[in-house]
Design a protein around this motif. Structure first.
Motif, short mmCIF file in Angstrom:
data_model
loop_
_atom_site.label_atom_id
_atom_site.label_comp_id
_atom_site.label_asym_id
_atom_site.label_seq_id
_atom_site.Cartn_x
_atom_site.Cartn_y
_atom_site.Cartn_z
N MET A 1 4.46 -42.06 -0.83
CA MET A 1 4.12 -41.68 -2.16
C MET A 1 3.43 -40.75 -1.94
N PRO A 2 3.89 -39.31 -1.23
CA PRO A 2 2.99 -38.34 -0.62
C PRO A 2 1.84 -38.04 -1.78
N ASP A 3 2.54 -37.49 -2.62
CA ASP A 3 1.26 -37.00 -3.97
C ASP A 3 0.48 -37.75 -4.65
N LYS A 4 0.81 -39.04 -4.04
CA LYS A 4 -0.24 -40.65 -4.92
C LYS A 4 -0.25 -41.05 -6.58
N GLN A 5 0.80 -40.05 -7.41
CA GLN A 5 0.98 -40.02 -8.58
C GLN A 5 2.28 -40.87 -8.68
N TYR A 6 1.55 -42.64 -8.58
CA TYR A 6 2.46 -44.01 -9.08
C TYR A 6 2.98 -43.63 -10.44
N GLU A 7 2.05 -43.45 -10.71
CA GLU A 7 2.92 -43.98 -12.12
C GLU A 7 3.12 -42.92 -12.76
N LYS A 8 3.80 -41.69 -12.23
CA LYS A 8 4.31 -40.19 -12.40
C LYS A 8 5.73 -40.65 -12.52
N PRO A 9 6.59 -40.43 -13.88
CA PRO A 9 8.36 -40.36 -12.56
C PRO A 9 8.54 -40.08 -12.07
N GLU A 10 8.30 -38.69 -12.13
CA GLU A 10 9.12 -37.44 -11.20
C GLU A 10 8.51 -37.54 -9.98
N SER A 11 7.32 -37.96 -9.86
CA SER A 11 7.54 -38.60 -7.97
C SER A 11 7.63 -40.04 -7.52
N VAL A 12 7.66 -41.02 -8.44
CA VAL A 12 8.14 -42.14 -8.38
C VAL A 12 10.08 -41.90 -7.33
N GLU A 13 10.93 -40.75 -8.38
CA GLU A 13 12.22 -41.04 -8.53
C GLU A 13 11.97 -39.95 -6.41
N LYS A 14 11.50 -39.43 -6.87
CA LYS A 14 11.40 -38.49 -5.34
C LYS A 14 10.94 -38.95 -4.25
N ALA A 15 9.94 -40.56 -4.51
CA ALA A 15 9.11 -41.65 -3.21
C ALA A 15 10.95 -42.12 -3.00
N LEU A 16 11.15 -42.35 -4.26
CA LEU A 16 12.17 -43.35 -3.87
C LEU A 16 12.97 -43.14 -3.36
N ALA A 17 13.58 -41.76 -3.68
CA ALA A 17 14.92 -41.03 -3.32
C ALA A 17 14.54 -40.97 -1.44
#
Length: 123
Positions: A1-17
């Motif tokens: 999770m590069p941006d450390k936004q663990y509860e932000k859906p857009e960040s999680v979606e990008k990290a999983l992708a």
């Protein structure tokens, strides 16, 4: 999770992708829910009828509430990545596992292949 936004859906979606897919992230241990072990984020999400993004965020929240984190195995590398890495002169093989861990490298990177020939070649 590069941006450390663990509860932000857009960040999680990008990290999983970035790890290829949610079915390439396997939980190895999670104290609040030991039954999560050996299941991927995709499997856990499907069992609960939620998206992998929602499942990830749920795990983060449950971990925060219990003051712990989930252990995971992320399978994001592909064969061409490995070939590219091994062509670099600064690359070496090691393990980030630990004895007693539920990680495939828990006992070391190549414990079964170590023998006296290896020891002689190194030493």
């Amino acid at each position: 999770m590069p941006d450390k936004q663990y509860e932000k859906p857009e960040s999680v979606e990008k990290a999983l992708a970035d790890t290829r897919r949610p079915d390439t992230v396997t939980i190895t241990d999670f104290k609040p829910h030991p039954e999560y072990a050996s299941h991927t984020i995709a499997e856990l999400a499907a069992q609960r009828g939620i998206s992998p993004v929602q499942m990830y965020i749920q795990i983060i929240r449950e971990g925060d509430a219990a003051n712990t984190e989930a252990g995971v195995i992320g399978k994001s590398m592909i064969e061409s990545d490995i070939k590219a890495f091994y062509q670099q002169p600064w690359v070496m093989v090691a393990s980030d596992g630990g004895i007693g861990a539920h990680h495939p490298r828990g006992a070391g990177t190549f414990p079964a292949s170590w023998d006296s020939t290896c020891a002689r070649n190194i030493g």
